[in-house]
Design a protein around this motif. Structure first.
Motif, PDB file in Angstrom:
ATOM      1  N   THR A 273     -26.153  37.410   3.623  1.00  0.00           N
ATOM      2  CA  THR A 273     -27.289  37.511   2.724  1.00  0.00           C
ATOM      3  C   THR A 273     -28.479  37.997   3.549  1.00  0.00           C
ATOM      4  N   VAL A 274     -29.215  38.958   3.010  1.00  0.00           N
ATOM      5  CA  VAL A 274     -30.398  39.471   3.695  1.00  0.00           C
ATOM      6  C   VAL A 274     -31.635  38.812   3.101  1.00  0.00           C
ATOM      7  N   VAL A 275     -32.393  38.133   3.955  1.00  0.00           N
ATOM      8  CA  VAL A 275     -33.668  37.521   3.556  1.00  0.00           C
ATOM      9  C   VAL A 275     -34.714  38.006   4.560  1.00  0.00           C
ATOM     10  N   PRO A 276     -35.510  39.009   4.194  1.00  0.00           N
ATOM     11  CA  PRO A 276     -36.508  39.515   5.142  1.00  0.00           C
ATOM     12  C   PRO A 276     -37.483  38.428   5.573  1.00  0.00           C
TER      13      PRO A 276
ATOM     14  N   GLN B  76     -31.648  44.598   6.459  1.00  0.00           N
ATOM     15  CA  GLN B  76     -30.405  45.278   6.104  1.00  0.00           C
ATOM     16  C   GLN B  76     -29.753  45.872   7.341  1.00  0.00           C
ATOM     17  N   ALA B  77     -30.581  46.346   8.277  1.00  0.00           N
ATOM     18  CA  ALA B  77     -30.043  46.937   9.506  1.00  0.00           C
ATOM     19  C   ALA B  77     -29.319  45.892  10.346  1.00  0.00           C
ATOM     20  N   GLU B  78     -29.844  44.673  10.392  1.00  0.00           N
ATOM     21  CA  GLU B  78     -29.176  43.612  11.150  1.00  0.00           C
ATOM     22  C   GLU B  78     -27.822  43.292  10.527  1.00  0.00           C
ATOM     23  N   ARG B  79     -27.778  43.246   9.207  1.00  0.00           N
ATOM     24  CA  ARG B  79     -26.509  43.036   8.523  1.00  0.00           C
ATOM     25  C   ARG B  79     -25.538  44.168   8.844  1.00  0.00           C
ATOM     26  N   ALA B  80     -26.008  45.417   8.775  1.00  0.00           N
ATOM     27  CA  ALA B  80     -25.143  46.568   9.041  1.00  0.00           C
ATOM     28  C   ALA B  80     -24.596  46.526  10.460  1.00  0.00           C
ATOM     29  N   THR B  81     -25.399  46.089  11.405  1.00  0.00           N
ATOM     30  CA  THR B  81     -24.933  45.962  12.789  1.00  0.00           C
ATOM     31  C   THR B  81     -23.798  44.951  12.874  1.00  0.00           C
ATOM     32  N   GLY B  82     -23.936  43.821  12.187  1.00  0.00           N
ATOM     33  CA  GLY B  82     -22.865  42.827  12.182  1.00  0.00           C
ATOM     34  C   GLY B  82     -21.590  43.361  11.555  1.00  0.00           C
ATOM     35  N   VAL B  83     -21.717  44.075  10.450  1.00  0.00           N
ATOM     36  CA  VAL B  83     -20.541  44.631   9.786  1.00  0.00           C
ATOM     37  C   VAL B  83     -19.856  45.650  10.689  1.00  0.00           C
ATOM     38  N   ARG B  84     -20.643  46.553  11.293  1.00  0.00           N
ATOM     39  CA  ARG B  84     -20.056  47.558  12.191  1.00  0.00           C
ATOM     40  C   ARG B  84     -19.363  46.908  13.376  1.00  0.00           C
ATOM     41  N   ALA B  85     -19.879  45.768  13.817  1.00  0.00           N
ATOM     42  CA  ALA B  85     -19.304  45.075  14.975  1.00  0.00           C
ATOM     43  C   ALA B  85     -18.043  44.292  14.622  1.00  0.00           C
ATOM     44  N   GLY B  86     -17.663  44.296  13.364  1.00  0.00           N
ATOM     45  CA  GLY B  86     -16.442  43.599  12.966  1.00  0.00           C
ATOM     46  C   GLY B  86     -16.621  42.120  12.698  1.00  0.00           C
ATOM     47  N   ILE B  87     -17.854  41.681  12.432  1.00  0.00           N
ATOM     48  CA  ILE B  87     -18.110  40.279  12.111  1.00  0.00           C
ATOM     49  C   ILE B  87     -17.925  40.103  10.612  1.00  0.00           C
ATOM     50  N   ARG B  88     -16.825  39.506  10.232  1.00  0.00           N
ATOM     51  CA  ARG B  88     -16.499  39.334   8.823  1.00  0.00           C
ATOM     52  C   ARG B  88     -17.105  38.022   8.338  1.00  0.00           C
ATOM     53  N   ALA B  89     -18.129  38.167   7.534  1.00  0.00           N
ATOM     54  CA  ALA B  89     -18.875  36.996   7.093  1.00  0.00           C
ATOM     55  C   ALA B  89     -19.419  37.245   5.698  1.00  0.00           C
ATOM     56  N   ARG B  90     -19.870  36.173   5.068  1.00  0.00           N
ATOM     57  CA  ARG B  90     -20.617  36.292   3.826  1.00  0.00           C
ATOM     58  C   ARG B  90     -22.089  36.447   4.204  1.00  0.00           C
TER      59      ARG B  90
ATOM     60  N   VAL C 197     -27.284  34.661   7.499  1.00  0.00           N
ATOM     61  CA  VAL C 197     -28.549  35.129   6.945  1.00  0.00           C
ATOM     62  C   VAL C 197     -29.164  36.136   7.907  1.00  0.00           C
ATOM     63  N   CYS C 198     -29.273  37.378   7.474  1.00  0.00           N
ATOM     64  CA  CYS C 198     -29.877  38.432   8.288  1.00  0.00           C
ATOM     65  C   CYS C 198     -31.285  38.706   7.778  1.00  0.00           C
ATOM     66  N   VAL C 199     -32.171  39.055   8.691  1.00  0.00           N
ATOM     67  CA  VAL C 199     -33.558  39.281   8.307  1.00  0.00           C
ATOM     68  C   VAL C 199     -33.838  40.736   7.962  1.00  0.00           C
TER      69      VAL C 199
END
Length: 380
Positions: A169-172, A153-167, A149-151
């Protein structure tokens, strides 16, 4: 503690370390909403403000002894947590922040539906070998989180760019807009321009950058005041660095009077997930100035970014932005009004709680979180 055979409600375990600041407030807000909805909630943490607040709300609290950072004590912390899990028997685990996410996933290892909420990625906080190790863990440990759970969209994008393969969900993040409200005009006496910075006194929050910028602000606005609200490991270093005119308010139990008194609220973070302080300040009708980092920029309403966003770690641009806003009261008033409307429509804590509840329902296979009798009483 074993779940009663006659009680159909699932038990949610919130696992948290740290136990103060924004992470603790998020856990308390979720706990309050979930208890009000009739869920059974247990909070496991190393005491502190979070434990006291959770008990006051009526949640079960379990003491989990754990330091803030990983270290040699980690194996014992994981073992203690495994015993606690066996006693509590939760049907869903919600782990908050890096340390609880590390120990929680090691203890659960996918045997119970697990949400991990980073509240800013651990590998952003450190560099060198430690940062590389933290990133390696996050990539590997993602297998034991049913949802990250990312707070923002940018936090999610950082995880994706870092290669963290996960399911993901963004919940501000959300705040209590009924509690954080503007002060009546009669309660704002005319005084010297006041800049307030609320947050843990640590490198992440960037108060050192603001302190370095402050002499230039004073050169152009000589009567301006700066107050740092909060405590933390950098307190003594900041006191040595700060001019005599900078005030240290320390930790406070109620930050609302500081927001309401401020002409400008500044959060010069080096990194963030999505800090609560700008949201709380905007809900109080105050203009905010934040740095252009993940989460912080997303907390601003459309149209705020030009006057309210500065590059991180640079005292010069920060001083210029603070000065410009202090010298433009009409702009500050407009930004405060628009900011409150934005928070009310986008960051009310009730929206956050419902989005998290929907995730819980999904991970529990669509199972109702409360009994039909309780649902009827809630909506009657």
């Amino acid at each position: 503690m074993h779940r009663s055979a006659t009680d159909p409600r699932p038990r949610v375990l919130h696992l948290a370390q740290p136990v103060e600041g924004g992470v603790a407030q998020v856990v308390l807000d979720l706990t309050k909403a979930q208890l009000a909805a009739g869920l059974r909630v247990t909070v496991a943490c190393p005491g502190g403000e979070l434990a006291a607040g959770a008990r006051e709300l009526g949640a079960e609290v379990r003491e989990w002894h754990a330091g803030r950072s990983p270290g040699a004590a980690l194996p014992d912390e994981v073992r203690r947590l495994a015993r606690l899990l066996h006693e509590v028997r939760p049907e869903l685990v919600h782990a908050h922040s890096a340390k609880a996410g590390l120990a929680g996933r090691l203890a659960v290892r996918g045997r119970v539906p697990t949400l991990f909420q980073p509240h800013a990625w651990s590998f952003e906080a450190v560099g060198g070998a430690t940062g590389a190790l933290a990133l390696r863990w996050e990539r590997w440990g993602a297998r034991w989180a049913d949802r990250v759970v990312c707070v923002s969209q940018a936090e999610r994008a950082t995880g994706v760019r870092a290669g963290i393969r996960a399911r993901y969900t963004v919940v501000p993040n959300g705040i209590d807009t009924a509690r954080f409200t503007p002060a009546p005009a009669t309660e704002r006496p005319a005084a010297a321009p006041l800049v307030v910075c609320v947050g843990r006194l640590c490198r992440q929050k960037g108060q050192d950058v603001l302190v370095r910028a402050w002499p230039e602000v004073l050169r152009r606005v000589p009567r301006a005041r700066l107050v740092l609200v909060g405590d933390g490991p950098d307190r003594d270093a900041l006191r040595r660095l700060a001019p005599a005119s900078v005030e240290f308010a320390g930790a406070v139990t109620d930050v609302r009077p500081w927001y309401r008194a401020a002409d400008l609220v500044v959060l010069p973070s080096r990194w963030e997930g999505m800090a609560l302080a700008p949201l709380e300040a905007m809900a109080c009708g105050r203009p905010v100035l934040v740095t252009d980092v993940d989460g912080a920029r997303e907390s601003l309403p459309p149209g705020h970014r030009a006057p309210c966003l500065v590059p991180p770690g640079r005292p010069g641009p920060l001083a210029g932005a603070v000065t410009g806003l202090l010298l433009d009261p009409e702009l500050r008033a407009s930004l405060g009004d628009r900011g409150r409307r934005h928070v009310q429509s986008t960051h009310d804590v009730r929206r956050t709680a419902e989005a998290v509840a929907e995730l819980y329902r999904e991970l529990l296979g669509g199972r109702p979180l409360v009994s039909s009798e309780r649902r009827e009483s809630i909506h009657s």
